[in-house]
Scaffold this active site. Structure first.
Site, PDB file in Angstrom:
ATOM      1  CG  ASP A  73      -1.767  -1.262   1.307  1.00 11.10           C
ATOM      2  OD1 ASP A  73      -2.410  -1.609   0.309  1.00 11.10           O
ATOM      3  OD2 ASP A  73      -1.735  -1.916   2.374  1.00 11.10           O
ATOM      4  NE  ARG A 107       5.434 -30.794  -7.516  1.00 10.76           N
ATOM      5  CZ  ARG A 107       6.258 -31.737  -7.085  1.00 10.76           C
ATOM      6  NH1 ARG A 107       7.334 -32.040  -7.782  1.00 10.76           N
ATOM      7  NH2 ARG A 107       6.007 -32.388  -5.969  1.00 10.76           N
ATOM      8  CE  LYS A 142      -1.609   7.486   0.545  1.00 13.21           C
ATOM      9  NZ  LYS A 142      -2.594   6.662   1.255  1.00 13.21           N
ATOM     10  CD  GLN A 184       0.367  -9.072  -2.977  1.00 13.94           C
ATOM     11  OE1 GLN A 184       1.111  -9.656  -3.767  1.00 13.94           O
ATOM     12  NE2 GLN A 184      -0.920  -8.982  -3.186  1.00 13.94           N
ATOM     13  NE  ARG A 191      -4.179   0.229   2.723  1.00  9.31           N
ATOM     14  CZ  ARG A 191      -4.358   1.045   1.695  1.00  9.31           C
ATOM     15  NH1 ARG A 191      -4.036   2.325   1.807  1.00  9.31           N
ATOM     16  NH2 ARG A 191      -4.862   0.588   0.565  1.00  9.31           N
ATOM     17  N   GLY A 236       1.723   3.021  -2.724  1.00 12.34           N
ATOM     18  CA  GLY A 236       1.487   3.923  -3.849  1.00 12.34           C
ATOM     19  C   GLY A 236       2.300   3.532  -5.075  1.00 12.34           C
ATOM     20  CE  LYS A 237       3.496  -2.456  -4.705  1.00 14.58           C
ATOM     21  NZ  LYS A 237       2.932  -2.191  -3.353  1.00 14.58           N
ATOM     22  N   GLY A 238       1.326   2.032  -7.679  1.00 15.52           N
ATOM     23  CA  GLY A 238       0.586   2.281  -8.910  1.00 15.52           C
ATOM     24  C   GLY A 238       0.899   3.643  -9.493  1.00 15.52           C
ATOM     25  CB  ALA A 289      -2.132  -6.409  -5.021  1.00 15.71           C
ATOM     26  N   GLY A 290      -4.239  -4.032  -4.838  1.00 21.63           N
ATOM     27  CA  GLY A 290      -4.919  -2.982  -5.585  1.00 21.63           C
ATOM     28  C   GLY A 290      -3.997  -1.798  -5.792  1.00 21.63           C
ATOM     29  CG  HIS A 291      -0.833  -1.473  -7.945  1.00 20.21           C
ATOM     30  ND1 HIS A 291       0.146  -1.981  -8.753  1.00 20.21           N
ATOM     31  CD2 HIS A 291      -0.568  -1.944  -6.698  1.00 20.21           C
ATOM     32  CE1 HIS A 291       0.976  -2.716  -8.034  1.00 20.21           C
ATOM     33  NE2 HIS A 291       0.553  -2.708  -6.796  1.00 20.21           N
TER      34      HIS A 291
END
Length: 464
Positions: free
Chosen positions: A12, A138, A357, A224, A331, A14-16, A38-40
């Site tokens: 979380d 497998r 941020k 992540q 969070r 802010g990679k997006g 994950a959410g960007h």
């Protein structure tokens, strides 16, 4: 420039936004790990897009690839795709989905929701753990290659038959005799996805290496973050994939020597769910009760400034909108942790930090963790088992006033020297503690509000 973009803490960060920015000068953006847990979030042209599977480069109209170690939910993929279009962006680039990627099936989600471990570990219940188990076994995994093959129906039947007892246990089916009907329903749901996905299927290893050989530029996008890595993270409260820069090379089959490694570090760490968090402000039980949009009174803010860590954590959480893009969960927030960041820099071989941020900390006093202590022992190493370790803070306290809009615009235009003094003191100590310079400082979720001028030059001076 070729770059790997990863997160430094527990996600979380802010990679997006950072991937979206860097994508402007890249030909390809490839997602190398994780799933739709994950959410960007990307804010561009006044619009917000949240992506869970699709690489952030799609918003910039770039070629995008989904690698072989991504856990792929086709329903989420098409929701992401439609979300980009609805936000007014054009999908101009090529889409490549690796044939080796593992598909999240309905029974994975059912097993995750009903499994005992999901409650203990605080998973997102998106099926990630169960699909990762199938990958490791497998014999019960379904790949993209299987999804688009003529034998899909029989493969699903065989896997459901093997999982019948588990599916009964979690009440996904009532009795064993219902297994075949359940398998048929899964096939009926996924067969249409197979036809829609078929044109995108290929090999990332061959296609991406060929692109690099021809002089194309590339971003490798991680989901992540480092401290959630299945090997190097804070087990057992980790994800099911490799989140480090080394994971990008292994997962995509790409030579990491061709890439710069940029780690996105939020100015304060956050953590979702359970697990040790030495610098936590307040406690998780109180955080769980919070709702997005709550505001602090003037008296509460004064108490936070005067030392109430619970209120300071809430203040940061609300100002930073620290509620999961995927789950909506609050969070947990904490003071900056230089021990964790030094570990992250070391195991990833980080070349540059991208700080996000930092504007959220304006008007709030903070300090940084410089060591841990437990049973009379002190360490500057990040322990494998983090439980029980207490933070040791440095002597310096950081503070700066909120920047006016005119000051923010001036900083973007003039560069690093225009940032507040207290902010630069914090950045200086972070750089020295981690022996790693900073290349960009984000002052807003918006793409354009980011300071890059002279940032790398000035922060490298701290290391001389």
């Amino acid at each position: 420039m070729n770059a790997v973009v990863i997160g430094a803490y527990w996600g979380d960060e802010g990679k997006g936004k950072i991937v979206d920015m860097l994508a402007a000068n890249s030909d390809w953006v490839a997602r190398f790990n994780g799933g739709d847990n994950a959410g960007h979030t990307i804010v561009a042209n006044g619009k917000e897009v949240v992506l869970h599977v699709v690489p952030a480069g799609m918003v910039q109209g770039k070629n995008v690839a989904i690698g072989p170690d991504v856990f792929f939910n086709p329903k989420t993929f098409f929701a992401d795709y439609e979300g980009v279009l609805k936000a007014g962006f054009r999908v101009n680039g090529r889409i490549l989905i690796d044939e080796r990627a593992h598909v999240i099936m309905p029974y994975h989600i059912a097993l995750d929701a009903g499994g005992e471990a999901s409650g203990k570990l605080g998973t997102t219940k998106r099926g990630i753990g169960p699909v990762a188990k199938d990958k490791a076994s497998r014999t019960e995994d379904i790949t993209i290659c299987d999804l688009v093959s003529p034998g899909l129906r029989e493969k699903i039947k065989a896997v459901v038959a093997a999982k019948t007892a588990e599916l009964v246990a979690v009440k996904a089916i009532e009795k064993a005799a219902d297994a075949e009907k359940y398998a048929e329903a899964a096939y009926a749901e996924y067969a249409p996805y197979a036809e829609k996905i078929r044109p995108y299927v290929g090999s990332c290893a061959y296609e991406l290496n060929a692109a690099l050989d021809s002089g194309k530029t590339m971003l490798l996008e991680g989901a992540q973050s480092t401290l959630l890595d299945v090997v190097h993270g804070t087990r057992p409260y980790v994800t099911s994939s490799n989140c480090t820069a080394g994971g990008a090379a292994a997962n995509l089959g790409i030579d990491l020597r061709k890439f710069k490694i940029i780690a996105v570090v939020k100015a304060y760490p956050t953590r979702v769910g359970e697990g040790a968090f030495p610098s936590e402000l307040g406690n998780y039980e109180d955080a769980k009760k919070e709702k997005k949009g709550e505001t602090l009174t003037a008296a509460e803010k004064k108490n936070a400034v005067d030392g109430d860590q619970g209120l300071l954590g809430k203040w940061i959480r609300q100002d930073g909108r620290e509620f999961g893009a995927t789950t909506g969960r609050p969070r947990r927030t904490g003071y900056p942790d230089f021990v964790a960041l030094n570990y992250s820099a070391m195991i990833n071989g980080v070349d540059e930090w991208a700080i996000t941020k930092i504007d959220i900390l304006s008007g709030k006093p903070l300090k940084a963790v410089v060591a841990y202590e437990k049973d009379g022992r002190k360490t500057t190493r990040f322990p494998f088992k983090l439980e029980g370790w207490k933070p040791v803070y440095g002597n310096r306290e950081y503070f700066w006033n909120a920047m006016a809009e005119s000051e923010i615009k001036a900083a973007v235009a003039k560069g690093y020297d225009a940032l507040p003094g207290g902010m630069k003191e914090y950045i200086r100590d972070l750089v020295i503690a981690t022996k790693t310079p900073v290349s960009m400082v984000s002052l807003s979720p918006e793409r354009e509000i980011t300071v890059t001028k002279d940032v790398l030059k000035r922060t490298m001076e701290y290391l001389r």
